[in-house]
Design a protein around this motif. Structure first.
Motif, PDB file in Angstrom:
ATOM      1  N   TYR A   1      44.838  41.115  38.553  1.00  0.00           N
ATOM      2  CA  TYR A   1      44.063  40.106  39.262  1.00  0.00           C
ATOM      3  C   TYR A   1      44.849  38.808  39.314  1.00  0.00           C
ATOM      4  O   TYR A   1      45.061  38.165  38.292  1.00  0.00           O
ATOM      5  CB  TYR A   1      42.719  39.891  38.576  1.00  0.00           C
ATOM      6  N   LEU A   2      45.299  38.432  40.485  1.00  0.00           N
ATOM      7  CA  LEU A   2      46.107  37.232  40.650  1.00  0.00           C
ATOM      8  C   LEU A   2      45.424  36.208  41.553  1.00  0.00           C
ATOM      9  O   LEU A   2      46.057  35.259  41.997  1.00  0.00           O
ATOM     10  CB  LEU A   2      47.475  37.602  41.235  1.00  0.00           C
ATOM     11  N   GLY A   3      44.164  36.405  41.842  1.00  0.00           N
ATOM     12  CA  GLY A   3      43.437  35.530  42.751  1.00  0.00           C
ATOM     13  C   GLY A   3      43.345  34.099  42.256  1.00  0.00           C
ATOM     14  O   GLY A   3      43.327  33.821  41.060  1.00  0.00           O
ATOM     15  N   GLY A   4      43.307  33.161  43.231  1.00  0.00           N
ATOM     16  CA  GLY A   4      43.084  31.761  42.934  1.00  0.00           C
ATOM     17  C   GLY A   4      44.270  31.020  42.351  1.00  0.00           C
ATOM     18  O   GLY A   4      44.101  29.947  41.778  1.00  0.00           O
ATOM     19  N   ASN A   5      45.458  31.552  42.479  1.00  0.00           N
ATOM     20  CA  ASN A   5      46.654  30.877  41.974  1.00  0.00           C
ATOM     21  C   ASN A   5      47.338  30.116  43.107  1.00  0.00           C
ATOM     22  O   ASN A   5      46.720  29.827  44.125  1.00  0.00           O
ATOM     23  CB  ASN A   5      47.606  31.903  41.348  1.00  0.00           C
ATOM     24  N   GLU A   6      48.600  29.794  42.941  1.00  0.00           N
ATOM     25  CA  GLU A   6      49.375  29.096  43.961  1.00  0.00           C
ATOM     26  C   GLU A   6      50.603  29.907  44.351  1.00  0.00           C
ATOM     27  O   GLU A   6      51.686  29.367  44.563  1.00  0.00           O
ATOM     28  CB  GLU A   6      49.779  27.711  43.453  1.00  0.00           C
ATOM     29  N   ILE A   7      50.420  31.211  44.469  1.00  0.00           N
ATOM     30  CA  ILE A   7      51.523  32.107  44.823  1.00  0.00           C
ATOM     31  C   ILE A   7      51.735  32.044  46.334  1.00  0.00           C
ATOM     32  O   ILE A   7      50.829  32.368  47.101  1.00  0.00           O
ATOM     33  CB  ILE A   7      51.221  33.555  44.373  1.00  0.00           C
ATOM     34  N   ALA A   8      52.919  31.624  46.765  1.00  0.00           N
ATOM     35  CA  ALA A   8      53.229  31.538  48.193  1.00  0.00           C
ATOM     36  C   ALA A   8      53.977  32.772  48.681  1.00  0.00           C
ATOM     37  O   ALA A   8      53.871  33.152  49.850  1.00  0.00           O
ATOM     38  CB  ALA A   8      54.048  30.280  48.484  1.00  0.00           C
ATOM     39  N   VAL A   9      54.756  33.402  47.778  1.00  0.00           N
ATOM     40  CA  VAL A   9      55.518  34.605  48.124  1.00  0.00           C
ATOM     41  C   VAL A   9      55.277  35.640  47.035  1.00  0.00           C
ATOM     42  O   VAL A   9      55.546  35.380  45.864  1.00  0.00           O
ATOM     43  CB  VAL A   9      57.031  34.324  48.242  1.00  0.00           C
ATOM     44  N   LEU A  10      54.774  36.788  47.419  1.00  0.00           N
ATOM     45  CA  LEU A  10      54.572  37.873  46.464  1.00  0.00           C
ATOM     46  C   LEU A  10      55.883  38.645  46.353  1.00  0.00           C
ATOM     47  O   LEU A  10      56.341  39.240  47.322  1.00  0.00           O
ATOM     48  CB  LEU A  10      53.448  38.793  46.922  1.00  0.00           C
ATOM     49  N   GLU A  11      56.476  38.595  45.169  1.00  0.00           N
ATOM     50  CA  GLU A  11      57.776  39.242  44.982  1.00  0.00           C
ATOM     51  C   GLU A  11      57.878  39.763  43.554  1.00  0.00           C
ATOM     52  O   GLU A  11      57.077  39.431  42.691  1.00  0.00           O
ATOM     53  CB  GLU A  11      58.916  38.265  45.273  1.00  0.00           C
ATOM     54  N   GLY A  12      58.875  40.614  43.333  1.00  0.00           N
ATOM     55  CA  GLY A  12      59.130  41.140  42.002  1.00  0.00           C
ATOM     56  C   GLY A  12      58.304  42.357  41.630  1.00  0.00           C
ATOM     57  O   GLY A  12      58.431  42.878  40.526  1.00  0.00           O
ATOM     58  N   LEU A  13      57.482  42.837  42.545  1.00  0.00           N
ATOM     59  CA  LEU A  13      56.617  43.980  42.223  1.00  0.00           C
ATOM     60  C   LEU A  13      57.333  45.322  42.390  1.00  0.00           C
ATOM     61  O   LEU A  13      56.765  46.355  42.062  1.00  0.00           O
ATOM     62  CB  LEU A  13      55.335  43.946  43.052  1.00  0.00           C
TER      63      LEU A  13
END
Length: 155
Positions: A1-13
């Motif tokens: 659950y990563l909701g509500g953060n300030e992630i602009a680019v989803l990477e590293g997965l």
């Protein structure tokens, strides 16, 4: 659950090949920005993700999620999605999807939105925007669409 953060680019997965659920909704992005996805992460996720929530991230297109072969539940509410053509190609690749929720997107205000969704969503989808899918209505609409296409082809 990563909701509500300030992630602009989803990477590293790409280092997590067995991830089955990703909830990255409502990132606190600068006005006008949208959540971006690293192609390597998308390639890895496309093989394993079953539940994906990308709501409230300014997305105007879902083509990044084409070929997500294991996807079952997809949620992209409160975005900027407004085009059926791009959805059609993406949805065609979701053979296991049972739930799709695009509520509160500009596309939802288009005339006959639900009818279009019934036609372009895979037959496996049983729930669209929180409402059950009537298979009889779906079959009727698909036949009507085929007849309409056939008539255009004969002109």
């Amino acid at each position: 659950y990563l909701g509500g953060n300030e992630i602009a680019v989803l990477e590293g997965l790409e280092r997590i090949p067995n991830l089955t659920e990703l909830r990255i909704e409502n990132q606190r992005l600068a006005p006008g920005e949208k959540l971006l996805f690293d192609p390597r992460s998308l390639a890895t996720l496309s093989k394993s993700i079953q539940v994906l929530d990308v709501s409230g991230n300014g997305l105007d297109n879902l083509s990044d999620f084409c070929n997500f072969e294991s996807l079952i539940h997809f949620t992209a509410t409160n975005n900027a999605i407004c085009d059926f053509e791009t959805l059609k190609g993406t949805f065609n690749s979701w053979l296991s999807a049972t739930t799709i929720d695009l509520s509160c997107n500009p596309i939802c205000t288009k005339p006959r939105y639900r009818d279009h969704m019934l036609i372009i969503c895979p037959r496996s989808v049983a729930m669209i925007d929180g409402k059950g899918v009537n298979q009889t209505a779906r079959e009727f609409l698909i036949k009507m669409q085929m007849k309409k296409s056939h008539k255009k082809g004969n002109r």
